[in-house]
Design a protein around this motif. Structure first.
Motif, mmCIF file in Angstrom:
data_model
loop_
_atom_site.group_PDB
_atom_site.id
_atom_site.type_symbol
_atom_site.label_atom_id
_atom_site.label_comp_id
_atom_site.label_asym_id
_atom_site.label_seq_id
_atom_site.Cartn_x
_atom_site.Cartn_y
_atom_site.Cartn_z
ATOM 1 N N ARG A 62 5.968 5.881 9.178
ATOM 2 C CA ARG A 62 6.025 4.448 9.476
ATOM 3 C C ARG A 62 5.823 3.618 8.217
ATOM 4 N N THR A 63 6.398 2.414 8.234
ATOM 5 C CA THR A 63 6.195 1.448 7.162
ATOM 6 C C THR A 63 4.857 0.747 7.377
ATOM 7 N N PRO A 64 4.364 -0.041 6.386
ATOM 8 C CA PRO A 64 3.108 -0.779 6.577
ATOM 9 C C PRO A 64 3.151 -1.755 7.751
ATOM 10 N N VAL A 65 4.349 -2.221 8.127
ATOM 11 C CA VAL A 65 4.464 -3.126 9.265
ATOM 12 C C VAL A 65 4.292 -2.372 10.583
ATOM 13 N N GLY A 66 4.596 -1.073 10.577
ATOM 14 C CA GLY A 66 4.500 -0.271 11.790
ATOM 15 C C GLY A 66 5.832 0.202 12.318
ATOM 16 N N LYS A 67 6.930 -0.164 11.648
ATOM 17 C CA LYS A 67 8.240 0.309 12.069
ATOM 18 C C LYS A 67 8.440 1.755 11.611
ATOM 19 N N ILE A 68 9.380 2.450 12.265
ATOM 20 C CA ILE A 68 9.752 3.779 11.800
ATOM 21 C C ILE A 68 10.336 3.643 10.392
ATOM 22 N N ASP A 69 9.853 4.450 9.459
ATOM 23 C CA ASP A 69 10.371 4.430 8.088
ATOM 24 C C ASP A 69 11.637 5.295 8.056
ATOM 25 N N LYS A 70 12.756 4.684 8.400
ATOM 26 C CA LYS A 70 14.000 5.448 8.527
ATOM 27 C C LYS A 70 14.515 5.983 7.188
ATOM 28 N N PRO A 71 14.400 5.228 6.078
ATOM 29 C CA PRO A 71 14.819 5.827 4.807
ATOM 30 C C PRO A 71 14.038 7.099 4.465
ATOM 31 N N LEU A 72 12.723 7.079 4.697
ATOM 32 C CA LEU A 72 11.935 8.279 4.429
ATOM 33 C C LEU A 72 12.315 9.404 5.384
ATOM 34 N N LEU A 73 12.533 9.068 6.642
ATOM 35 C CA LEU A 73 12.943 10.082 7.611
ATOM 36 C C LEU A 73 14.306 10.663 7.238
ATOM 37 N N ARG A 74 15.215 9.804 6.766
ATOM 38 C CA ARG A 74 16.515 10.298 6.311
ATOM 39 C C ARG A 74 16.353 11.277 5.152
ATOM 40 N N THR A 75 15.461 10.941 4.232
ATOM 41 C CA THR A 75 15.225 11.833 3.096
ATOM 42 C C THR A 75 14.709 13.186 3.580
ATOM 43 N N ARG A 76 13.777 13.164 4.509
ATOM 44 C CA ARG A 76 13.206 14.420 5.020
ATOM 45 C C ARG A 76 14.246 15.265 5.759
ATOM 46 N N LEU A 77 15.226 14.593 6.378
ATOM 47 C CA LEU A 77 16.254 15.324 7.113
ATOM 48 C C LEU A 77 17.478 15.629 6.271
ATOM 49 N N GLY A 78 17.463 15.180 4.994
ATOM 50 C CA GLY A 78 18.588 15.446 4.102
ATOM 51 C C GLY A 78 19.824 14.636 4.413
ATOM 52 N N LEU A 79 19.628 13.386 4.921
ATOM 53 C CA LEU A 79 20.755 12.536 5.280
ATOM 54 C C LEU A 79 21.011 11.477 4.213
ATOM 55 N N ALA A 80 22.223 10.912 4.226
ATOM 56 C CA ALA A 80 22.561 9.824 3.328
ATOM 57 C C ALA A 80 21.748 8.585 3.692
ATOM 58 N N GLY A 81 21.458 7.754 2.685
ATOM 59 C CA GLY A 81 20.732 6.514 2.925
ATOM 60 C C GLY A 81 19.236 6.664 2.930
ATOM 61 N N ALA B 217 0.812 -1.212 0.000
ATOM 62 C CA ALA B 217 0.000 0.000 0.000
ATOM 63 C C ALA B 217 0.847 1.264 0.000
ATOM 64 N N ASN B 218 2.088 1.180 0.492
ATOM 65 C CA ASN B 218 2.926 2.380 0.533
ATOM 66 C C ASN B 218 3.764 2.563 -0.732
ATOM 67 N N PHE B 219 3.616 1.679 -1.715
ATOM 68 C CA PHE B 219 4.300 1.873 -2.991
ATOM 69 C C PHE B 219 3.602 2.982 -3.779
ATOM 70 N N ASP B 220 4.364 3.977 -4.225
ATOM 71 C CA ASP B 220 3.784 4.961 -5.137
ATOM 72 C C ASP B 220 3.763 4.362 -6.538
ATOM 73 N N ASP B 221 3.369 5.156 -7.538
ATOM 74 C CA ASP B 221 3.247 4.616 -8.901
ATOM 75 C C ASP B 221 4.570 4.036 -9.391
ATOM 76 N N ALA B 222 5.668 4.723 -9.082
ATOM 77 C CA ALA B 222 6.974 4.222 -9.510
ATOM 78 C C ALA B 222 7.322 2.930 -8.779
ATOM 79 N N GLY B 223 6.962 2.855 -7.492
ATOM 80 C CA GLY B 223 7.232 1.644 -6.723
ATOM 81 C C GLY B 223 6.430 0.459 -7.235
ATOM 82 N N PRO C 164 12.584 -1.664 -0.138
ATOM 83 C CA PRO C 164 12.294 -3.080 0.114
ATOM 84 C C PRO C 164 12.929 -4.001 -0.924
ATOM 85 N N LYS C 165 13.418 -5.135 -0.429
ATOM 86 C CA LYS C 165 13.939 -6.186 -1.297
ATOM 87 C C LYS C 165 12.918 -7.318 -1.345
#
Length: 492
Positions: A470-489, A87-93, A161-162
């Motif tokens: 958060r991811t669909p599982v309920g974990k913190i979505d750290k890659p998205l949070l990194r993007t919002r904070l301008g961090l690597a990864g 459900a969290n995949f956008d069109d590109a995902g 996700p892999k």
């Protein structure tokens, strides 16, 4: 017990308990084990009519339902495989997922938009109305038992996700071992609050219930904590598995009602993230339950657990049967803190089209988890966080979740998430996303974080956020949070 295919294993349970309730939903639908198999057989008849054969992939865009469970079993019966479009995949995902999985058919219930240029699609209701197939022969049962039946996505909490694959026979054997270790009984009632798109739902609830002859209750993953709390009590659930934040949410909802004990809940399981002692104590005080810690992954299955009926504030987990363990020391001088390495004869087949990830993780016969664990004198393990998110301090390795728990205990902070600025490099630079507690100013929250970082000898930055993604599982979505904070990864 001889390894079997997933459909055949559930069918054998249905033969012993045909009239027992197999699955019910919180909105009132239910089926017995006999009805579950009958519906599965109808779906298995409908899939070939839409071009699905053994070895093919079926993409799914479905909400939690009895029909979704039947579709998974029907795919397994045919020797095909399913892959959820998250459900969290956008069109590109979605396009990336379809390109990787190359499905022959997409099954939907109409609740989400599907790609116009994607594979042929069919409504799940149409499949459930098909004429049942004849009972499987011994030859067909043997051939499907070794077939891959699913392609699941990793949680995405540490990167894009892999996709990974599981064989039926290894999955069934791994589940049966874990059920024996956990003490699950046919009279248990599993309450599933997760989307069936993820392994936390299918492995710890759906097939844990169906392979043991127990009852499965499917809830709405988007229901608020107060509603889920009421449903847990109303259905007299005896088993559920949730993430630490889910238990924290249930505790908060119960406190709003004064107290809300759940006396029937004998196996409140918790895995998937670092579990703080504070949540364990709160669950015991407010919900009246002793959380049982478990540890595993979508790729490996369940590896560790502790079923002791005590508040597990300072206890460790031990390997489940069939699983071997060791630690790869993280830094010199700390031999009992390192990356947890596992091995078992019943794990997944690895990542699909991800050779680098396979080389890092699946070092046959070992599975390198990427998680930091601490081993006690008795040989038990406590999971502390990810290797890539562990910080260097003068006192030694400090996993980010441990720091997050300390930060969250500050009066001015409601939640904090620490992100290594140089993930995987074991350095002392961290970025902290923080949400101020009610009644406290932004400056107070920032000051509390800065003071604690200084005490640990860490440097970095503090970022105010209104809420954590958060991811669909309920974990913190750290890659998205990194993007919002301008961090690597960050997310790609």
């Amino acid at each position: 017990m001889t390894a079997a295919g997933l459909y055949q294993a559930v069918r054998e349970v249905a033969g012993r308990r045909p009239d027992a309730v197999a699955v019910r939903t919180t909105d009132g639908a239910s089926v017995t084990y006999r009805e579950l198999v009958e519906t599965t057989d109808r779906v298995a008849a409908g899939l070939p009519a839409h071009g699905v054969a053994a070895g093919d992939t079926v993409a799914v865009v479905l909400r939690n339902s009895i029909g979704y469970v039947c579709l998974i079993l029907a795919v397994a019966r045919l020797g095909a495989r399913y892959v959820p479009l998250m459900a969290n995949f956008d069109d590109a995902g979605v396009r990336t997922a379809l390109d990787r999985a190359r499905p022959a058919l997409l099954v939907t219930d109409g609740h989400r938009r599907i790609p116009a240029d994607g594979p042929a699609a069919v409504d799940l209701d149409k499949l459930t109305a098909s004429t049942p197939r004849p009972e499987p022969t011994a030859d067909s049962t043997a051939s499907t038992a070794t077939a891959i039946f699913r392609l699941l996505w990793t949680s995405g909490s540490t990167g894009f996700p892999k996709m990974m694959a599981w064989r039926q026979d290894r999955f069934v054997t791994e589940r049966r071992r874990w059920l024996a270790d956990t003490g699950i009984r046919p009279d248990d009632i599993f309450f599933c609050r997760h989307t069936l798109d993820v392994a936390h739902a299918t492995d710890l609830h759906v097939f844990a219930a169906l392979l043991s002859g127990a009852q499965l209750v499917l809830a709405d993953p988007h229901a608020p904590a107060g509603t889920l709390l009421t449903q847990l009590a109303a259905h007299q659930a005896t088993v559920t598995s949730a993430l630490p934040q889910h238990y924290a949410d249930l505790v908060a909802a119960a406190r709003r009602q004064g107290r809300f004990p759940l006396p029937a809940l004998r196996r409140p399981l918790c895995g998937g993230a670092y579990l703080s002692p504070a949540i364990v104590r709160d669950a015991a005080d407010v919900l009246g339950v002793h959380i049982r810690q478990i540890y595993g992954s979508t790729e490996f299955g369940l590896a560790l657990g502790n079923m002791d009926d005590v508040p597990q504030t300072d206890t460790a987990m031990v390997p489940v049967r069939g699983v071997g363990t060791r630690l790869e020391p993280f830094v010199p001088g700390h031999p009992d803190v390192g990356e947890l390495v596992l091995y078992s004869d019943c794990t997944s087949e690895g990542y699909v089209d991800a050779p680098q990830a396979n080389a890092r993780t699946f070092r046959r016969p070992e599975f390198w988890t990427g998680d930091v664990a601490e081993r006690n004198a008795q040989g038990g393990y406590r999971i502390l966080g990810r290797v890539s998110e562990t910080l260097a301090t003068p006192a030694g390795p400090l996993p980010a979740p441990v720091l997050d728990t300390e930060l969250g205990a500050a009066e001015a902070v409601v939640q904090a998430v620490s992100l290594a600025v140089h993930p995987g490099d074991y350095r002392d630079v961290v970025a902290v996303a923080v949400a101020p507690a009610d009644g406290h100013s932004d400056d107070e929250a920032v000051k509390a974080v800065e003071e604690l970082l200084a005490r640990h000898g860490l440097t970095g930055s503090v970022h105010l956020v209104a809420a954590m993604p958060r991811t669909p599982v309920g974990k913190i979505d750290k890659p998205l949070l990194r993007t919002r904070l301008g961090l690597a990864g960050g997310s790609q």
